[in-house]
Design an enzyme around this catalytic site. Structure first.
Site, short mmCIF file in Angstrom:
data_model
loop_
_atom_site.label_atom_id
_atom_site.label_comp_id
_atom_site.label_asym_id
_atom_site.label_seq_id
_atom_site.Cartn_x
_atom_site.Cartn_y
_atom_site.Cartn_z
N GLU A 1 -4.66 -5.00 -7.15
CA GLU A 1 -5.52 -5.84 -6.32
C GLU A 1 -6.92 -5.28 -6.39
OE1 GLU A 1 -3.03 -5.22 -2.62
OE2 GLU A 1 -4.88 -4.33 -1.88
N ASP B 1 0.84 -1.20 0.00
CA ASP B 1 0.00 0.00 0.00
C ASP B 1 0.88 1.26 0.00
OD1 ASP B 1 -1.83 -2.00 0.40
OD2 ASP B 1 -2.94 -0.96 1.97
#
Ligand SMILES: *[C@@H]1O[C@H](CO)[C@@H](O)[C@H](O)[C@H]1NC(C)=O
Ligand SMILES: *[C@@H]1O[C@H](CO)[C@@H](O)[C@H](O)[C@H]1NC(C)=O
Ligand SMILES: *[C@@H]1O[C@H](CO)[C@@H](O)[C@H](O)[C@H]1NC(C)=O
Ligand SMILES: *[C@@H]1O[C@H](CO)[C@@H](O)[C@H](O)[C@H]1NC(C)=O
Ligand SMILES: *[C@@H]1O[C@H](CO)[C@@H](O)[C@H](O)[C@H]1NC(C)=O
Ligand SMILES: *[C@@H]1O[C@H](CO)[C@@H](O)[C@H](O)[C@H]1NC(C)=O
Ligand SMILES: *[C@@H]1O[C@H](CO)[C@@H](O)[C@H](O)[C@H]1NC(C)=O
Ligand SMILES: *[C@@H]1O[C@H](CO)[C@@H](O)[C@H](O)[C@H]1NC(C)=O
Ligand SMILES: *[C@@H]1O[C@H](CO)[C@@H](O)[C@H](O)[C@H]1NC(C)=O
Length: 894
Positions: free
Chosen positions: A540, A470
Site C-alpha cells: 500500500e 499492518d
C-alpha cells in the site's frame, strides 16, 4: 445547518413508514431446493419500540412508524434510503459532523419482516446469515433462534435450523443489531481514511436467506483443478466438494447429480455420486470430473476469461428419488495462482505459470456500505482502462457480485482482514487501540474465515488472502484461519500480513513491505533503493495524490473550503483523511507543490498544478515498478494507496467519488502501458517496458528534448528489441544539464516496421535542478525533500495555439464515442492539454474512457484522442484547456 436539523427532527419525531408486511401473501419458498433472500425489512431504533422482542417478533405487530428498507443495508444506508439524510447534503463540506453523537446510534436497531410460508412435513427450513454488524439477536415467530453471542461480526455467516419455528401462513423474522465500536467489534472500519459513518456500519449489511430442503442439504461447491500451466495436459481434472448435512434423525441415502457446462454453453461433463449419511451426520462429498481441451482463464491483459458453470441437485432415495436440495448455479475458471517468497524475502506471484507483477490499487467500500453493482462495474472498467491488474480489499470483502465481476473482467483480487481496530488487537501491536483478543473472539474469527473463504473459493479472480494487514495474527488466530481455509479447500496464497514487521511461524515472512510513502514524494523517489522505491512488493503505497478536478470539487466543497484548500496548506481539511490521521492536511503535498510549481495564484491555478504533480506521481510509481520488473531485486508488485474513496475525497484515489478521472488516473494509465518507454529520473535514461506474454520484436525509440520555446536540445533514435515480461535500460538522455529552466522530453516507441502509429508516446517536464531526497530522515509515511525541482517557468510560458476539432461521433449498443483531433499550431509546446466532455447543460459526462488525456504536444504536432461513454450522443460539448492554453470549446460537427 438548517437542512440537517430538520432531518434530525424528522428522525426524532418518528416518520410515517410505508412498510406493510402483511400485504405479502405469496409464499417465499415452495419446494425443496428453494432459497430466497428476505426481500426487505422494516427498520426502527430499539429506543422507539415498545414491548419485548418476543412479542414484536410474532406476526401482526403494528409497524406504521417504521422505515422500509431493502434486503441489505446498514442503518445509515436505510435512513438515506428513507430520505432522513440526503447524500448530497451530508457529503457536502462538514455537514456529516451534524449527524454524529446521537444516542440513537449507540442503541440497537431492529430489522423486522413478515413472510408467508407453507411448511411441509419432512422438509427443513434454514435461516442463513452472511454477517451482521456488529452482532445480533435473531428471532423467529417469538423464539430466539440465535443470540448475539453466536451471531457476531460483519463476516460471521451462520446457518440456523428454524424448522421447529416456522408455521403455516404469516411468519416473522426479527433481527436486533447491536451498535458497533470498531475497537471492540469485528466490523468494517475506515481507520484514518475518512470520517466514520454515524452508525459505524451497524446493521444487516448483507442479505439474509431462508431455504427449504429435504432431509439433506448441500453447500455451494468448492472447486479445485489440477491445472498448472498451459500446454502441460489436454485434460484437466476438476474436484468438486460440497458439505452435506443430514437434518433428519434417521440415515439417508442420497445421489448428487451435477452438470458442468463450458464457456460456450456446451455440456462438458456430468457427475452422479452416491453417498449415505447417518442420522444428523455432516460430511463433505468430493467428486471428480475431467474437462478435455480446457479453456484457460487469464488476467485481462494476458487473455480471455472463459468461465465454466456447475449446478447440482441432491436427491434422496434410490433411483430418481425426490429433490432434497440444489446448489446455486456457480461459475468457475481454470487457472493456477501461486506465490513464493524469493531470495530477497519479497513475495512474487505467478498466474498460470507466468510471473505476475501486481499493478494494483486499494479498493474502498462506500462509506455506508451501499453496494451498487453497476457502480462497481464502472470502477472495474476504470481499473482495466488504467492498465491495473489487481484490486486489494483491506477488510472490505463486499458481496459475491464483486468477485463475479472480477472473474468476468479479468481482475485479480487480493482480499484480507483490515488493519488496526479489533482485528489487530495484539499485545505486540503498539500502533492501534483495538481491544485485545480474548477467548470469545476466536470463534468469531473462525466463523468469519470459513464464511469468506467459502464465498471466494471458486472464483478464478482470487490472487490471495492476507490474514493480517499492518500486523500478523498471533499463532492461535493463525491456526484458526489456516484450518478454516483448509476446510474450505483454499487453493490460493495465504499471506501473514501486508508488512514486514513480523510473522507467525506457520506462515513465514509476508514478503510485503509497508514502508510508505502515503504522502507526497517526488517522482525520482521510485527509482531509489530505499523504503517504498521500486523493489519487492509494496502492499500500500503512493505519493498521496488524487486531487479531483474543479467540476467535482464544487459538488462537495463550500466556497470557504475552496479558499482554504489553496490558501491554507497547514489547515486540516474535512475531506482529507480524518482528524486522527497524519493526512488530515496537505502540508507535505503543498510544500512540494508550491516549491516546484510556484505558489498558486487562484484555485484554478492550484488545481492545474495539482493535476500535473499528481500525474507525475502516479506515472513514476508505476513506471519505476514496471522498469524494474526483472531487476536483480525485482519489483514484484505495487498497490497504489488507493483506488477509490468511501466518499468525496481530496486524495488517495485515482478517480473521484463522481467517477471522474483526473491527473492521477492518466499518470497511472500511462505508467502501466503494456508496451512502454519510460524515463528514469535518477539515471537520466530511457527504459523499454514489456508486460505482454509473447516473445521478441524489433523496436525503435525516438528521444527528443526541447526547451519551453520549442527549441531542440537533443534528439536521438535507438534501435532495440523487446522480450516478454521484462524491461531494460536502452539509452541515456543527453542535455538536461544545458536546460535553463524547464525542458520537455518526448519518448515515442515504434515497432520496427514501417508503422507511423506509435506503441507508446510519453512526455515529461524536467528541471535541471533535481529533487533531492533526504532518505535517512524518512518516516513511516514519507521521505523529506531538501531541494526541489523548479517548474515555475511553466506558468509563464508563451501561450500555445491549438486547433481542436471533433472528427467523429458514433453510437452503438448504448455506448457513444467521440474522436478529437488536436494540432499544436504554435512554435511552443502546448502543455498538459485536458479534454473534458460535458452534456449540453454543462454537467460532466462520467464515467468516461479517454484513450489518453493531459497530453503535451510539440510544435506542429497532431494527435487524435478518443473517448467513449455510456449514453446517447446529442449535444455533447468538449472543452479543451491546458497549462499554457485558455479554455476553449472544441468545434466540429453539428
Ligand atoms: C464508533 O467506533 C468508535 C471507535 O472506533 C467509537 O469511539 C464510537 O463511539 C463508535 N460510535 C458509536 C455510535 O458507537
Ligand atoms: C484425471 O482423472 C483421471 C480419471 O479419474 C485419471 O485417470 C487421471 O490420472 C487424472 N489425471 C491427473 C493428472 O491426475
Ligand atoms: C529473510 O527473512 C528471514 C526471516 O526473517 C531472515 O532470516 C533472512 O535473513 C532474510 N533474508 C534476507 C535476504 O533478507
Ligand atoms: C475530529 O472529528 C470528529 C468527527 O468529525 C469530531 O467529533 C471531533 O471533535 C474532531 N476532533 C478534533 C480534535 O477536531
Ligand atoms: C531484464 O530483461 C531484459 C530482456 O528484456 C534484459 O535485457 C535485462 O538484462 C534483464 N534485467 C536483468 C537485471 O536481468
Ligand atoms: C513484448 O513481447 C513481445 C516481444 O518481446 C512482443 O510480441 C510484444 O509486442 C512485446 N511488447 C512490447 C511491449 O515490446
Ligand atoms: C528538432 O528535432 C526534430 C526531431 O528530432 C527534427 O525533426 C527537427 O528538424 C529539429 N529542428 C531543428 C531546428 O533542428
Ligand atoms: C544508467 O544508465 C546508463 C546508460 O545511460 C547505464 O549504462 C547504467 O547501467 C545505468 N545505471 C544504473 C544504475 O541503472
Ligand atoms: C534530518 O533532518 C534534520 C532537520 O529536520 C536535519 O538537521 C538533519 O541534518 C537531517 N538528517 C540528515 C541525515 O540529512
Amino acid at each position: 445547518m438548517r437542512a440537517i436539523s430538520q432531518q434530525l427532527c424528522a428522525l426524532a419525531v418518528v416518520l410515517v413508514g410505508i412498510h406493510t408486511a402483511t400485504a405479502k401473501t405469496e409464499a417465499l419458498l415452495s419446494s425443496p431446493g428453494d432459497t430466497a433472500i428476505v426481500p426487505g425489512w422494516g427498520l426502527q431504533s430499539a429506543t422507539r419500540v415498545d414491548g419485548d422482542l418476543s412479542t414484536l417478533s410474532k406476526p401482526g405487530a403494528q409497524l406504521d412508524t417504521w422505515y422500509s428498507v431493502s434486503s441489505r443495508g446498514t442503518v445509515m444506508s436505510g435512513l438515506i434510503q428513507n430520505g432522513v439524510y440526503k447524500e448530497e447534503d451530508i457529503f457536502y463540506s462538514n455537514h456529516m459532523d451534524n449527524i454524529g453523537g446521537q444516542a440513537v446510534f449507540e442503541a440497537p436497531w431492529i430489522y423486522r419482516r413478515e413472510l408467508t410460508l407453507h411448511p411441509k412435513s419432512e422438509n427443513y427450513y434454514t435461516l442463513k446469515t452472511h454477517g451482521i454488524t456488529s452482532k445480533a439477536d435473531i428471532w423467529v415467530n417469538g423464539a430466539l433462534v440465535a443470540s448475539r453471542e453466536e451471531q457476531q461480526g460483519s463476516y460471521g455467516g451462520h446457518a440456523y435450523d428454524v424448522t421447529n419455528h416456522v408455521r403455516d401462513g404469516i411468519n416473522c423474522v426479527l433481527i436486533q443489531a447491536y451498535p458497533t465500536n470498531y475497537l471492540r467489534d469485528f466490523a468494517m472500519g475506515f481507520v484514518d481514511w475518512n470520517p466514520y459513518p454515524a452508525d459505524n456500519g451497524t446493521g444487516v449489511w448483507r442479505n439474509v436467506e431462508l431455504s427449504q430442503t429435504g432431509a439433506v442439504s448441500m453447500s455451494p461447491f468448492r472447486v479445485i483443478t489440477d491445472f498448472t500451466q498451459p500446454g502441460m495436459a489436454d485434460t484437466v481434472n476438476v474436484t468438486l466438494r460440497t458439505k452435506l448435512v443430514n437434518h433428519a434423525s434417521n440415515p439417508v441415502n442420497v445421489i448428487i447429480k451435477a452438470k458442468i457446462h463450458g464457456p460456450d454453453g456446451n455440456e462438458e461433463g456430468s457427475i452422479t455420486y452416491k453417498v449415505k449419511l447417518e442420522a444428523s451426520e455432516q460430511k463433505t462429498a468430493s467428486m471428480e470430473a475431467s474437462i478435455h481441451n480446457p479453456q484457460i482463464w487469464w488476467p485481462a491483459r494476458w487473455g480471455p476469461q472463459p468461465l465454466y458453470t456447475i449446478q447440482a441437485g441432491i436427491f434422496t432415495g434410490n433411483g430418481e428419488g425426490e429433490l432434497s436440495d440444489m446448489s446455486p448455479l456457480q461459475e468457475f475458471g481454470i487457472r493456477h495462482v501461486t506465490s513464493t517468497v524469493n531470495q530477497h524475502n519479497d513475495t512474487a506471484f505467478s498466474v498460470n505459470g507466468y510471473s505476475f507483477q501486481v499493478l494494483g490499487a486499494g479498493y474502498s467500500s462506500d462509506m455506508f456500505m451501499r453496494f451498487d453493482e453497476k457502480r462497481v462495474e464502472k470502477m472495474f472498467q476504470y481499473v482495466i482502462d488504467m492498465g491495473l491488474n489487481t484490486v486489494r480489499l483491506e477488510g472490505k470483502q463486499e458481496h459475491p457480485e464483486l468477485y463475479t465481476l472480477a472473474d468476468r473482467m479479468g481482475i485479480m483480487v487480493l482480499a484480507g482482514w483490515e488493519c488496526c481496530d479489533k482485528w489487530e488487537g495484539w499485545d505486540y501491536n503498539p500502533d492501534a487501540d483495538g481491544v485485545k483478543w480474548g477467548k470469545s473472539d476466536y470463534p468469531i474469527a473462525r466463523a468469519s474465515m470459513l464464511h469468506e473463504a467459502e464465498m471466494m473459493q471458486a472464483h478464478p479472480s482470487m490472487l490471495g488472502f492476507l490474514v493480517g494487514s499492518d500486523y500478523w495474527p498471533n499463532d492461535h488466530a493463525t491456526k484458526i484461519y489456516l484450518d478454516a481455509l483448509k476446510e474450505m479447500d483454499w487453493r490460493n496464497p495465504v499471506i501473514a500480513s501486508a508488512s514486514m514487521r513480523g510473522f507467525p511461524e506457520a506462515l513465514g515472512p509476508s514478503g510485503m513491505k509497508m514502508n510508505g510513502p502515503y504522502d507526497w514524494v517526488p517522482p525520482n523517489y521510485w527509482y531509489g533503493e530505499d523504503e517504498g522505491a521500486a523493489f519487492g512488493f509494496g502492499s500500500e503505497l503512493g505519493a498521496g495524490v488524487g486531487t479531483p478536478e474543479m467540476e467535482s470539487l464544487r459538488k462537495f466543497l463550500s466556497q470557504h473550503d475552496i479558499e482554504q484548500l489553496w490558501k491554507e496548506p497547514n489547515v486540516g481539511l474535512y475531506h482529507m483523511s480524518s482528524n486522527v490521521s497524519s493526512f488530515h492536511n496537505r502540508k507535505i503535498y503543498d510544500e512540494g507543490l508550491f516549491s516546484r510549481y510556484g505558489e498558486p495564484t487562484s484555485i484554478d491555478d492550484y488545481i492545474i498544478k495539482c493535476q500535473m504533480a499528481d500525474y507525475e506521481a502516479t506515472r513514476a510509481q508505476f513506471e519505476a515498478y514496471s522498469a524494474r520488473q526483472n531487476a536483480s531485486r525485482p519489483a514484484t508488485g505495487s498497490i497504489y494507496w488507493m483506488l477509490n474513496s468511501a466518499w468525496p475525497n481530496l486524495h488517495w484515489q485515482l478517480f473521484d467519488h463522481y467517477l471522474s478521472p483526473m491527473g492521477a488516473y492518466f499518470g497511472t494509465k500511462i505508467g502501466t502501458r503494456e508496451e512502454h518507454v519510460a524515463y528514469d529520473y535518477e539515471n537520466e535514461s530511457v527504459w523499454l517496458i514489456n508486460h505482454s506474454l509473447e516473445t521478441e520484436g524489433d523496436r525503435e525509440i525516438m528521444i527528443d528534448l526541447i526547451d519551453t520555446n520549442g527549441n531542440n536540445i537533443s534528439s536521438a533514435k535507438a534501435k532495440t528489441w523487446t522480450n516478454s515480461l521484462s524491461s531494460k535500460e536502452v539509452h541515456g538522455v543527453r542535455g538536461i544539464e544545458k536546460v535553463k529552466d524547464v525542458a520537455f522530453l518526448r519518448l515515442v516507441l515504434y515497432d520496427g516496421k514501417e508503422n507511423t502509429i506509435p506503441l507508446s508516446r510519453n512526455v515529461y517536464w524536467l528541471s535541471p535542478k533535481p529533487d533531492v531526497l533526504d532518505w535517512s530522515n524518512s518516516t513511516w509515511y514519507y521521505t523529506p525533500v531538501t531541494t526541489y525541482a523548479d517548474f515555475s517557468k511553466l506558468e509563464h510560458m508563451a501561450p500555445a495555439i491549438v486547433k481542436a476539432s471533433l472528427q467523429e461521433i458514433k453510437a452503438t449498443n448504448g455506448w457513444a464515442s467521440v474522436e478529437i483531433l488536436l494540432e499544436n499550431e504554435s512554435e511552443v509546446p502546448a502543455v498538459f492539454l485536458r479534454l473534458h466532455a460535458v452534456k449540453s447543460d454543462g454537467t460532466e459526462i462520467a464515467p468516461i474512457l479517454w484513450s489518453d488525456n493531459y497530453v503535451t504536444l510539440w510544435s506542429k504536432e497532431k494527435m487524435s484522442l478518443r473517448a467513449s461513454f455510456e449514453g446517447d450522443l446529442q449535444n455533447i460539448k468538449v472543452e479543451l484547456s491546458g497549462r499554457n492554453l485558455k479554455k476553449l470549446a472544441v468545434n466540429g460537427m453539428n
